[in-house]
Design an enzyme around this catalytic site. Structure first.
Site, PDB file in Angstrom:
ATOM      1  N   SER A  69      25.685  -9.593  13.456  1.00 36.42           N
ATOM      2  CA  SER A  69      24.910  -8.317  13.803  1.00 36.42           C
ATOM      3  C   SER A  69      25.844  -7.142  14.084  1.00 36.42           C
ATOM      4  O   SER A  69      25.202  -6.173  14.383  1.00 36.42           O
ATOM      5  CB  SER A  69      23.708  -8.679  14.523  1.00 36.42           C
ATOM      6  OG  SER A  69      22.629  -9.243  13.673  1.00 36.42           O
ATOM      7  N   SER A  73      21.452  -6.971  12.749  1.00 33.63           N
ATOM      8  CA  SER A  73      20.215  -6.398  13.313  1.00 33.63           C
ATOM      9  C   SER A  73      20.798  -5.289  14.063  1.00 33.63           C
ATOM     10  O   SER A  73      19.923  -4.596  14.643  1.00 33.63           O
ATOM     11  CB  SER A  73      19.824  -7.597  14.023  1.00 33.63           C
ATOM     12  OG  SER A  73      20.621  -7.942  15.281  1.00 33.63           O
ATOM     13  N   LYS A  76      21.837  -1.374  22.474  1.00 35.17           N
ATOM     14  CA  LYS A  76      21.184  -1.969  21.693  1.00 35.17           C
ATOM     15  C   LYS A  76      19.785  -2.419  22.385  1.00 35.17           C
ATOM     16  O   LYS A  76      19.947  -2.684  23.795  1.00 35.17           O
ATOM     17  CB  LYS A  76      21.626  -3.261  20.851  1.00 35.17           C
ATOM     18  CG  LYS A  76      20.761  -3.917  19.896  1.00 35.17           C
ATOM     19  CD  LYS A  76      21.539  -5.130  19.275  1.00 35.17           C
ATOM     20  CE  LYS A  76      20.747  -5.912  18.203  1.00 35.17           C
ATOM     21  NZ  LYS A  76      21.589  -6.945  17.651  1.00 35.17           N
TER      22      LYS A  76
HETATM   23  N1  GLN Z   1      21.453 -11.751   9.955  1.00 30.78           N
HETATM   24  C1  GLN Z   1      21.511 -12.954  10.777  1.00 30.78           C
HETATM   25  C2  GLN Z   1      20.202 -13.511  11.214  1.00 30.78           C
HETATM   26  O1  GLN Z   1      19.110 -12.909  10.858  1.00 30.78           O
HETATM   27  C3  GLN Z   1      22.445 -12.426  11.959  1.00 30.78           C
HETATM   28  C4  GLN Z   1      21.672 -11.643  13.019  1.00 30.78           C
HETATM   29  C5  GLN Z   1      22.388 -11.281  14.192  1.00 30.78           C
HETATM   30  O2  GLN Z   1      23.624 -11.522  14.185  1.00 30.78           O
HETATM   31  N2  GLN Z   1      21.562 -11.069  15.315  1.00 30.78           N
HETATM   32  O3  GLN Z   1      20.028 -14.424  11.827  1.00 30.78           O
END
Ligand code: GLN
Length: 483
Positions: A175, A151, A76
């Site tokens: 995510s 994400s 990532k």
């Molecule tokens: N959807 C969550 C957020 O927007 C989780 C994102 C994540 O785990 N990086 O914060």
């Protein structure tokens, strides 16, 4: 070769069916050919990969062994990678080449893994759809009109499209698990402190945790083995021995106590997903598990608490991007204030700016007690709910997401609608617990995930249950049409 799992690649490399250089060349060609359809990579590191592949072949020829030696990986794009652009999906860091390797990157490279590139992601890991990247949205290989989740959407889409067998992701509120669910993968968020955060660009430091995405639990076990362990450079890393995760895969499930939280099966859940969750429970009962209903009474407060705490931490973490030391700087600033304002205003996208403003507000003197302190109190109640539940059960099971993958753009003008998709995943981050999502069926041709949660440091139990489930089901073996 692109259809092989990590475990199959390990066997193929060990018995010399192919070399790492051959494999790497084939996968790089496939990335070039296929990725334009899904946009899962931000950078392809061809030269680095071929060099690492030759080095791995040389190490093997010299007698070295190891499951990850010569196997492919992509990170990532928030794991710092020496000399390689590490953008965090943001215009802010488009020009940033990391001066060092994150601990995860270094550990996997030492184990001999070959880095094919850096994967697309929501900007600064904020999102559940992978639509907020500076490099464009990622598409779900199961239906190119749908989101892959976020994400870590690039990491998920790349594996789902069979570009490579495994990737790294990070999970602050879901995510890893949510994109795994939406693309038919197995994804594991480890216990907070199990995997070093050093060199992982911070979103919300008390919630962020790196982990593996792959097609099978067996592959997640191999990858977690390479990622986990104490790191003196991360002050929240925990000095606990790393068990042999692959050895744990085949344990018996006889008598395993599984809890189903009654709050999970409420109005917001797609009933077709509820049915698939119940079907997965039946499979586990056949393997000897016993199921009981439990309660997590404070779950309803998790989303509001998370969406105060995560932005609060983000507003602090992202203050370092000021146009002076890293990344984007605006053209011809009039003075220092103009430099800060325009560099941040032009370098950050809309969702990141929204979170910085919410977080700054929640931390401001007049509102700190009303919002931030309250959210931290709720966080403790949520943790206490889990501790009470784990007195009675060994594992908690439920859906990973309330809905399957939605259409690109469907929620982009309504941030709260996207936030609600995190309802089942964020509690594990608030409590610091490990969680895993595994494929459990399809709704309208789109994958559905089942989430397992376990007590601290019981990643082995999660992998064991998922592996045994994957031996009696074939959801995880299904590939999207055309890939
Ligand atoms: N959807 C969550 C957020 O927007 C989780 C994102 C994540 O785990 N990086 O914060």
């Amino acid at each position: 070769m692109h259809e092989l799992t990590l475990a199959e690649i390990a066997r193929g490399l060990a018995d010399k069916s192919f070399s790492s250089e051959e494999l790497t060349g084939a996968l790089l060609a496939r990335v070039k050919q296929i990725d334009p359809q899904i946009n899962s990579f931000i950078s392809v590191t061809e030269e680095l990969a071929l060099g690492q592949a030759r080095a791995a072949d040389a190490r093997r020829a010299a007698g070295e062994t190891g499951a990850l030696l010569g196997a492919p990986i992509a990170h990532k794009d928030l794991f710092c990678t020496l000399g390689v652009r590490t953008s965090c999906g943001s215009k802010m860091l488009d020009n940033f080449k990391a001066p060092y390797d994150a601990t995860v990157v270094a550990k996997l490279a030492e184990a001999g893994m070959v880095t094919l590139g850096k994967t697309n992601m929501d900007e600064f890991a904020m999102g559940s759809a992978n639509e907020s990247s500076h490099y464009g949205a990622v598409k779900n290989p199961w239906n190119l009109e749908h989101v892959p989740g976020g994400s870590s959407g690039g990491s998920a889409a790349a594996v789902a499209a069979r570009l490579l067998p495994a990737t790294t992701g990070t999970d602050t509120g879901g995510s890893i698990r949510q994109p795994a669910a939406l693309t038919n993968l197995t994804g594991l968020k480890p216990t907070y402190g199990r995997v070093s955060r050093w060199g992982m660009i911070a979103y919300a430091s008390s919630l962020d945790q790196g982990g593996p995405l792959a097609r099978t639990a067996e592959d997640c076990a191999l990858l977690l083995q390479g990622m986990a362990g104490f790191d003196a450079k991360d002050s929240t890393s925990i000095d606990e021995p790393v068990p042999d995760y692959s050895a744990a895969l085949n344990g018996s499930l006889q008598g395993l106590r599984i809890g189903l939280p009654k709050e999970y099966f409420s109005a917001g859940l797609d009933p077709r997903i509820a049915e698939l969750v119940q079907a997965s429970v039946k499979e586990l009962e056949k393997l000897g598990a016993v199921v009981k209903e439990i309660s997590l009474p404070n779950m309803q407060h998790a989303i509001p608490a998370y969406y105060v705490i995560a932005p609060a931490e983000a507003s602090s973490n992202l203050s370092r991007f000021d146009g002076v030391r890293f990344g984007y700087r605006c053209e011809e600033p009039k003075d220092l204030t103009d430099l800060y304002k325009r560099s941040r205003g032009e370098g950050f996208g809309a969702e990141v700016q929204r979170r910085i403003m919410v977080g700054t507000y929640a931390l401001s003197a007049g509102y700190y007690d009303a919002y931030y302190v309250k959210a931290q109190q709720i966080r403790r109640l949520i943790k206490n709910d889990f501790m009470a539940a784990f007195n009675d059960v060994d594992l908690i099971l439920g859906p990973t997401t309330p809905n399957p993958a939605w259409k690109l753009g469907a929620k982009s003008s309504d941030p709260v609608a996207a936030y609600l998709e995190d309802v089942y995943t964020i509690t594990a981050n608030l409590a610091g617990l490990p969680g895993l999502s595994m494929p459990a069926g399809f709704v309208d041709g789109l994958p559905v995930g089942v989430q397992l949660l376990a007590p601290y440091f019981q990643e082995g139990r999660l992998l064991n249950v998922a592996h045994r489930y994957q031996q009696v089901t074939d959801w995880h073996t299904r590939a999207p049409n055309g890939f």
